[in-house]
Design a protein around this motif. Sequence first.
Motif, PDB file in Angstrom:
ATOM      1  N   GLU A  52       0.745  -1.321  -0.087  1.00 53.92           N
ATOM      2  CA  GLU A  52      -0.107   0.025   0.056  1.00 53.92           C
ATOM      3  C   GLU A  52       0.850   1.200   0.000  1.00 53.92           C
ATOM      4  N   HIS A  53       2.138   1.113   0.143  1.00 54.72           N
ATOM      5  CA  HIS A  53       3.060   2.347   0.116  1.00 54.72           C
ATOM      6  C   HIS A  53       3.353   2.708  -1.230  1.00 54.72           C
ATOM      7  N   ASP A  55       2.693   4.091  -5.084  1.00 61.30           N
ATOM      8  CA  ASP A  55       1.556   4.977  -5.614  1.00 61.30           C
ATOM      9  C   ASP A  55       0.359   4.487  -6.453  1.00 61.30           C
ATOM     10  N   ARG A  56       0.937   3.415  -7.338  1.00 57.38           N
ATOM     11  CA  ARG A  56       0.131   2.795  -8.151  1.00 57.38           C
ATOM     12  C   ARG A  56      -0.881   1.935  -7.537  1.00 57.38           C
ATOM     13  N   GLN A  58      -1.944   2.415  -4.403  1.00 60.41           N
ATOM     14  CA  GLN A  58      -2.909   3.216  -3.683  1.00 60.41           C
ATOM     15  C   GLN A  58      -3.962   3.861  -4.544  1.00 60.41           C
ATOM     16  N   ALA A  59      -3.335   4.113  -5.998  1.00 53.63           N
ATOM     17  CA  ALA A  59      -4.172   4.690  -7.105  1.00 53.63           C
ATOM     18  C   ALA A  59      -5.508   3.412  -7.230  1.00 53.63           C
ATOM     19  N   GLN A  61      -6.383   1.283  -5.215  1.00 51.03           N
ATOM     20  CA  GLN A  61      -7.469   1.006  -4.195  1.00 51.03           C
ATOM     21  C   GLN A  61      -8.266   2.108  -4.204  1.00 51.03           C
ATOM     22  N   HIS A  62      -7.897   3.292  -4.731  1.00 51.36           N
ATOM     23  CA  HIS A  62      -8.751   4.433  -4.675  1.00 51.36           C
ATOM     24  C   HIS A  62      -9.841   4.060  -5.754  1.00 51.36           C
ATOM     25  N   ASP A  65     -12.298   2.026  -4.432  1.00 53.73           N
ATOM     26  CA  ASP A  65     -13.084   2.352  -3.329  1.00 53.73           C
ATOM     27  C   ASP A  65     -14.170   3.373  -3.758  1.00 53.73           C
ATOM     28  N   THR A 662      -1.495   8.728 -12.532  1.00 52.99           N
ATOM     29  CA  THR A 662      -0.829   7.726 -11.720  1.00 52.99           C
ATOM     30  C   THR A 662      -1.493   6.583 -12.434  1.00 52.99           C
TER      31      THR A 662
END
Length: 860
Positions: A52-53, A55-56, A58-59, A61-62, A65, A662
């Motif tokens: 989860e650290h 960027d890709r 996190q993107a 997951q975003h 969600d 991203t």
Amino acid sequence: MRTRPLRRCIDFVTEHNRITLLVMVLLTGVVLAGIPQLNTGSQAGGTAADFEHLDRVQASQHIEDVYRADEHSQSNRTLATVYVHQPDGNVLSKPALRAELEFQQTLREDDAVGRALHPDGMTGIANLVATRAAGDRAASLEEQLAAVKSASEQEIRTLLRETVTDNPRAGRLLPADFAGETSATDRRLLIALDTGVDQDVYEDARNAIFETANDRDASGYFTLGGPAMEAANSHFTGEMVELVLPLALLLIVAILAFAYRDLVDVIVGMTGVVLSVAWMFGLLGWLGVSAGVVIIAPVVLITGLSIDFGFHVFNRYREQRAAGADRAPRTDEREADATRRGEDAGIRPSMNRGVRLVATALVLVTVTAAIGFLANLANPLPMIRNLGIAITLGVASALLLFVTVVPALKISIDGLLERVGFDRRKAPLGHGRYLRPALERTVTLARRAAPVVVIVAVLLGAAGGGAWFALDQESFQQGDGEVADWKQNLPDPIGWDRHAYYDRADHVEETYRPASAADATRTQILLDGDVTGGGTLAGIADGIDHLESASLLVQADAGGVESPLSALRRVADRNATVAAMVDRADSDGDGIPDRNVARLYDALYAADSDLASRVLERTDGEYRSALVTVSIDAGWETQDTAVTEMETAAAAMVDGSDRTATLAGPFSVNQAVVADLVAGILLTMVLALAAILLTTMGVFRAMHGSATLGAVVAVPIALVVGSVIGTMYLLEIPLTLLTALLMSLVVGVGIDYNIHIGDRFADERRAGTPTIPALRAAVTGTGGALVGSTLTTAGAFATLTLVPHPQLVSFGSIVVVALVTAFLVSLLVLPSLLVLWDRHAAASVTVGDRTQTGVSATQD
């Protein structure tokens, strides 16, 4: 560190060899009972939380969600494709189309296919022509077949032209360069399967499709799905077993026979090797650790380490017998009893003292190797963690077996043979008239030019280590099934054949594009920041144009691209109000709105909130991000090129604005994860080096009275690692998940040889032997075992380079380089370091017999 428990164990084994064998046979039975429980399933994947650290991640997951794109793009169906290739025929002729409909009939009669078939059914060019011939788009398969049978060849050609011209679906089923003719050498049939059915039914349906197509192989039918790939992999494994495994075993046995020159030692040593590997799998089964993706590496590594253990045990035993340990005064009442029973008690003290002398080195090798392997437990991937656990269990098993079963079995067999008149005294390894002078020259080099040797070694190691950052990074090395001619020309059964799967896969890749945008690989670019700026939509258009010019997009105008711009255009086509707003927002007439973008988004939400929510994130009336989803024509083998083009497209979408772009698709996330894992393995390798250094220093301080001697023994691992990295650079071996893992394993095996020579040198110095004679005894006494171990293990790994797969070639090459480098460092560099250490160390090792005192007193 106390050695008394270890000495007592060795005493028991050598005095009660039969009881030892009985106990170990029973224990082996218990351990091997875990093999049927072994989980061979793959557990290679990590979870998003593990990365989860990034960027890709996190993107991604975003997107999951916030956006609803996945809900719309996901389907409860998957496509199984059947290809027809007739190089010298016409797959669009009436007989060919009729044959396809009959093929579909056969499939539908299969129970599993019938239960797994999606309502979308089967779609082939034969269906499109037949329904036109029947005059009913909803015609049943039987009606379609009857219509084709009753039509003439000319009518079929006419219907075919009309179908290709009028029905865009036909283009998905024919080659990409099809120009509307009535003949072709290729076509394909798309079979929609319901992924919601029972998994067993689904797999049975896929297998039925594969087998039915395979039955029509002569007519050019084939598939490339999971069952076809499994068949190719099975063929590959069978070829490897038939060609590589016999050669590796033959090479191992031949080298062992040459080194030992004794059939008994070969058999006993191989027994220990086989049991070590079997114990590893048994323990994995009992512990519930998956072995699905870690079978090859542990087997070959444990085989190599076990052979190494055997060489040292047998060599020390032979040295003790040659030195007359078996003729020493008998002070033990139990040995006298053995003599009265008619047993050769001389074998026992030789084995006892030999195993005692080598046991400390074997224990330290096991501990340091375990540190290197278990350091991978910090890795987020289960595959890597399982690899560390498996090899650690294997090394520990080898240690236990080579200080119990192997000595006990050796005593039993040698005792029996000597009682019937065979002399079992054998010359120690390394004392031959050719090998001994060669080994002694390394001592001469250390005596005369130690500083020069060390400086040159450090420079070479540093240069090699610096190449780490110049290595190419790939997720994996894709095999293309190419087989050298000489391998194919070998006589059966060892001749290696190229499986038809690879030629077919290459042909399909060259001939077709993805069946549709929905069935192609979908990837995303997440735009954050000022997504309502005037240049936002123009930036998106520029990025899409780049992907299209790179021939990466699939059906750019038909669902292959989903973005705020495409959504606005789609709604504008059916909503006059939105269309008028789009026109007014276009100040330069290029068809792309460049002002009042927020108001356009509001209009989009008002007209089609469902579509808008798939491309825009709106919170409390504020637009926070935008999503661009594209279907790309790329596979895992071309993912690096695809990601590079996607990065260029993302940069075009930003173009100096306050926005950020991203990548979040499967290829880009995979690339980021691999890079993170490689960096993590580098950190793991450094930490393992530090842990091994501290452990070796602590053990040598406790056992020999010198922590600095332990440091001298451990430091050359860095030279081994540096040399391996440099060789990877020179051989153009990329950093993949496997090769990066091997780098961490090099730490575990790289110190092995150094420990044996360093421990033997300390023993000789403690016995009062001067530096150079002590070094000569260590190199010639231990060097012979190292030569045999290196030749055997490196030779076995070298056979992997015969396998026509770049991943396995890289695997074998790296391990061979690591073993050979470790051997050279232990014989060329370590003696020079030991000479320098002995000249300049603040204190030397304690003088005394380790096997008698157990613990030294002097420490530096």
